[in-house]
Design an enzyme around this catalytic site. Structure first.
Site, PDB file in Angstrom:
ATOM      1  N   HIS A  94       0.859  -1.188   0.000  1.00 30.35           N
ATOM      2  CA  HIS A  94       0.000   0.000   0.000  1.00 30.35           C
ATOM      3  C   HIS A  94       0.891   1.233   0.000  1.00 30.35           C
ATOM      4  CE1 HIS A  94      -1.422   3.284   2.739  1.00 30.35           C
ATOM      5  NE2 HIS A  94      -2.401   3.310   1.855  1.00 30.35           N
ATOM      6  N   ARG A  98     -16.170   8.747  -3.589  1.00 26.31           N
ATOM      7  CA  ARG A  98     -16.719   7.675  -4.418  1.00 26.31           C
ATOM      8  C   ARG A  98     -16.444   6.332  -3.741  1.00 26.31           C
ATOM      9  NH1 ARG A  98     -14.938   4.549  -9.083  1.00 26.31           N
ATOM     10  NH2 ARG A  98     -16.706   4.188 -10.495  1.00 26.31           N
ATOM     11  N   HIS A 110      -6.926  -5.024  18.348  1.00 27.14           N
ATOM     12  CA  HIS A 110      -7.689  -6.197  18.767  1.00 27.14           C
ATOM     13  C   HIS A 110      -6.960  -7.505  18.453  1.00 27.14           C
ATOM     14  CE1 HIS A 110      -8.755  -5.507  14.570  1.00 27.14           C
ATOM     15  NE2 HIS A 110      -9.186  -6.754  14.486  1.00 27.14           N
ATOM     16  N   VAL A 146       0.268   9.295  -1.271  1.00 30.13           N
ATOM     17  CA  VAL A 146       0.769  10.646  -0.997  1.00 30.13           C
ATOM     18  C   VAL A 146      -0.391  11.600  -1.212  1.00 30.13           C
ATOM     19  CG1 VAL A 146       3.215  10.271  -1.448  1.00 30.13           C
ATOM     20  CG2 VAL A 146       1.704  10.744  -3.359  1.00 30.13           C
ATOM     21  N   ARG A 147      -0.472  12.622  -0.381  1.00 32.18           N
ATOM     22  CA  ARG A 147      -1.658  13.473  -0.430  1.00 32.18           C
ATOM     23  C   ARG A 147      -1.319  14.883   0.064  1.00 32.18           C
ATOM     24  NH1 ARG A 147      -1.718   9.795   3.628  1.00 32.18           N
ATOM     25  NH2 ARG A 147      -1.880  10.617   5.748  1.00 32.18           N
TER      26      ARG A 147
END
Length: 310
Positions: A115, A269, A184, A118-119
């Site tokens: 995974h 979306r 968990h 970048v944002r």
């Protein structure tokens, strides 16, 4: 990371958008070459509240069972609760966010799931300085870990971080270990990598250059592992273990992942947000691997450790 607003330069989101689109193209091309048979299918979409994106998905490749590389740019007048809960100063601001996010689920259990994203985010209010930051990182989730692969993954992360400071890799590795943790299950989702959010402690250009390094560094980190392991033979038992362990990936994304929560709460979306889910997965009640089996050894890798010291 500091949450202080850096005002050395007014950020230009259009610069970031241009890079992110190029990054999506570059990553897709590299993954198509590594797979050798399948290609990404593009799905363009618009968001009613503002913005849109291009979702690219590959299915049933020779190597990649399912993978997606998404670009999006979205905007709005009001932030969802997931964003303002830990940043109350954002209330009442208009906002824009853009990013590239990807998840690759290989067919062969000897290739890890991976995974990366970048944002960039900016929130503005008339008469006030904009609030902005970058975020991102990449992480690796093996089923049958190979230590050399993990060391390569982390060495790549360390090398790309080095120009930005001596402690950047160590800080963002630690953040990754802590973020991708299934409370968990009392185990990490995988063997980590880099994770950072709220990055604005440097000037805009330096922060921007760092996410460029991270985005392009994903290719250098992951594609060599794919190429090394894609011809490794595997058994049906190993395939079933892969499907079982994929369940942990689903659990994290639906229970803990802030990006998933932000996307759903902000009217994103749904198909693109949940693209990260594996195509096949299974759960088994109270599964316990056989003692001293290859499957039993995975748990030794699912805890924070200094891979480069090994």
């Amino acid at each position: 990371m500091s949450n202080d607003v850096n005002t050395n330069k007014v950020p230009d989101i259009s610069e970031v958008i241009v890079f992110l689109k190029q990054l999506q193209d570059t990553i897709c091309k590299s993954l198509e070459q590594a797979d050798g048979s399948a290609t990404f299918v593009e799905d363009n979409w618009q968001r009613k509240e503002g913005g849109g994106g291009r979702t690219r998905v590959m299915t049933e490749g020779d190597v990649i069972e399912q993978g997606g590389v998404n670009f999006s740019v979205v905007s709005g007048d009001k932030l969802p609760p997931s964003a303002t809960a830990h940043r109350p100063e954002l209330a009442g601001r208009t906002w824009k966010a853009c990013g590239v996010s990807l998840v690759i689920h290989p067919k062969n259990p000897h290739i890890p799931t991976s995974h990366a994203n970048v944002r960039f985010f900016i929130a503005e209010k008339e008469g006030e300085e904009p609030v902005w930051w970058f975020g991102g990182g990449f992480d690796l989730t093996p089923f049958y870990p190979v230590k050399e692969d993990i060391i390569h993954w982390h060495q790549t992360a360390s090398d790309l971080s080095q120009p930005f400071g001596e402690n950047v890799y160590a800080d963002h590795k630690k953040w990754c270990d802590e973020y991708f943790f299934l409370k968990h299950r009392n185990e990490t989702r995988g063997v980590g990598g880099l994770f950072f959010d709220d990055l604005n402690k440097w000037d805009f250009e330096t922060c921007f250059n760092y996410i460029k390094a991270v985005g392009l560094g994903f290719i250098d980190a992951y594609v060599p592992i794919m190429n090394l392991r894609k011809s490794t033979t595997f058994t049906e038992q190993q395939r079933q273990f892969q499907l079982y362990r994929r369940g942990r990936y689903v659990e994290f994304n639906l229970v803990f992942d802030r990006g998933t929560l932000f996307g759903l709460q902000s009217g994103g979306r749904t198909e693109s947000i949940l693209m990260s889910m594996p195509p096949l997965v299974r759960w088994e009640y109270n599964y316990q691997p056989e003692e001293n089996s290859p499957e039993s050894k995975l748990i030794d890798y699912l805890k924070p450790q200094d891979w480069l010291a090994q």
